[in-house]
Scaffold this active site. Structure first.
Site, short mmCIF file in Angstrom:
data_model
loop_
_atom_site.label_atom_id
_atom_site.label_comp_id
_atom_site.label_asym_id
_atom_site.label_seq_id
_atom_site.Cartn_x
_atom_site.Cartn_y
_atom_site.Cartn_z
N ASP A 1 42.35 33.90 39.91
CA ASP A 1 40.96 34.16 39.50
C ASP A 1 40.17 32.86 39.42
OD1 ASP A 1 42.76 33.65 37.49
OD2 ASP A 1 41.99 35.10 36.06
N LYS B 1 49.38 34.05 39.92
CA LYS B 1 48.96 34.59 38.62
C LYS B 1 50.22 34.58 37.74
CE LYS B 1 45.84 36.77 36.04
NZ LYS B 1 44.51 36.26 35.66
#
Ligand code: ATP
Length: 364
Positions: free
Chosen positions: A224, A191
């Protein structure tokens, strides 16, 4: 000569699934000298710790262990016995293959991914400060002094260390694994768009390491988007390498793609010690009822046999498990429920192991 293997049955469903696993391994005829050592809540009274020194000594001697899940009793000074064991032996690579098998009860077919999770750093490092601790105020001052936006004074803080060395060795492990096992691609999951320091470092190191493996394709993906991609089209993925926390979460997602937690094996690998264990925890809700699925534990044993050089026996176990699941009459409740919406007609943990053993013997 017999292979010496430490067996930690654990608690919850641990004793049931490890006894099923042991019977299956013994049925292969491979000579194993099982050194059974208890850990967890059950040994607290006798040793004052859920992870006694003699267990650590035994694993250090044998260099190979297989365990069931171990629940960590609250208030023992351990966040997790499982994590403590990984840290003690610096078992930095957690390898979790997720492979579809006909009859596994999953919504997917043909899933074949391997999750390589960093096992020692990240938010699992165990560096935490409770709300109100003096360290929180000191950290707050440090943050303000650095010119960054202060956090609320009533915060609790978990520290996320990600190092160059920790990242390098796990990404190298993923590429070496890919090479050794004939895999085509490594995806580094992160991320870094938000955590520019920690995940940014992980990504930078992953890109550097990837350059040394031109024969293996490399890509990076935000965590994600990775979750969505795995659910939409798992065939896009091959080997995934992740920092510790994302690895934990994506491992369960991977298990869900291949029939659930009862199906997903794993290993924790260090420089010279390896500990094999399923992805799932101790599942206290179903403990002691002879209904847990021992497949993840049995497939972890197949990984253990690969590790000690008994690949032929490991393959025989995998073939027997595949045959029993494909045949479909002797499956545990979780699989039956996934297939039909009801556990009716399922068999128990030990009866399933008997079916696997019968299949092993029929092939021999
Ligand atoms: P941990 O945090 O220690 O990983 P957890 O809270 O994620 O544990 P698990 O013990 O892994 O929980 O399992 C979650 C649920 O999945 C269990 O309560 C159980 O219903 C189911 N489950 C897990 N393992 C198995 C298994 N081997 N067979 C059948 N069901 C299982």
């Amino acid at each position: 000569m017999a292979h010496e293997v430490v067996l930690i049955p654990g608690d919850g469903i641990g004793p049931e699934i490890t006894s099923a696993m042991r019977r299956v391994v013994d049925a292969t005829g491979v000579a194993i000298e099982w050194d059974v050592r208890d850990a967890g809540a059950g040994v607290m009274e006798a040793y004052g710790t859920p992870l006694p020194q003699h267990v650590l000594d035994a694993v250090g001697r044998a260099k190979v262990a297989i365990k069931g899940p171990v629940t960590t009793p609250i208030g023992t000074g351990f966040r997790s016995v499982n994590v403590a064991l990984r840290k003690h032996f610096d078992l930095y690579a957690c390898v979790r293959p997720c492979l579809s098998q006909p009859g596994d009860g999953s919504r997917y077919e043909g899933v074949d991914i391997v999750i390589v999770r960093e096992n020692t750093e990240d938010l699992y490092a165990g560096i935490e400060f409770d709300e109100g601790a003096a360290e929180v105020a000191a950290l707050s001052e440090l943050v303000s002094a650095s010119g960054q936006k202060a956090f609320r004074p009533d915060s609790a803080i978990s520290v996320k260390p990600i190092s160059i060395e920790g990242s390098r060795r796990i990404v190298e492990y993923a590429f070496e694994y890919a090479r050794r096992c004939g895999r085509r691609k490594v995806t580094a999951v992160h991320k870094a768009n938000i955590m520019k320091a920690t995940d940014g470092l992980f990504l930078r190191v992953a890109r550097e390491v990837a350059q040394r493996y031109p024969d293996i394709a490399f890509e990076d993906k935000i965590v994600d988007a990775t979750c969505m991609g795995l659910v939409q089209n798992p065939a896009d993925f091959d080997v995934l390498v992740l920092p510790n926390l994302y690895g934990d979460i994506v491992s369960d997602l991977g298990a869900g793609l291949v029939g659930g937690l009862g199906m997903a094996p794993g290993s924790n690998i260090g420089a010279d010690i390896a500990v094999f264990e399923p992805t799932h925890g101790s599942a206290p809700d179903i403990a002691g009822k002879d209904i847990a699925n021992p497949t993840a534990e049995i497939l972890s044993a197949a990984m253990m046999l690969d590790h000690v050089g008994e690949q032929e026996a490991a393959e025989r176990i995998r073939r027997a498990v595949r045959a029993v699941l494909a045949e479909g009459t002797a499956v545990t409740g979780d699989v039956r429920r996934a297939q039909t919406g009801s556990a009716r007609g399922a068999v128990g943990t030990q009866a399933y192991a008997d079916a696997v053993i019968a299949s092993l013997r029929a092939e021999a």
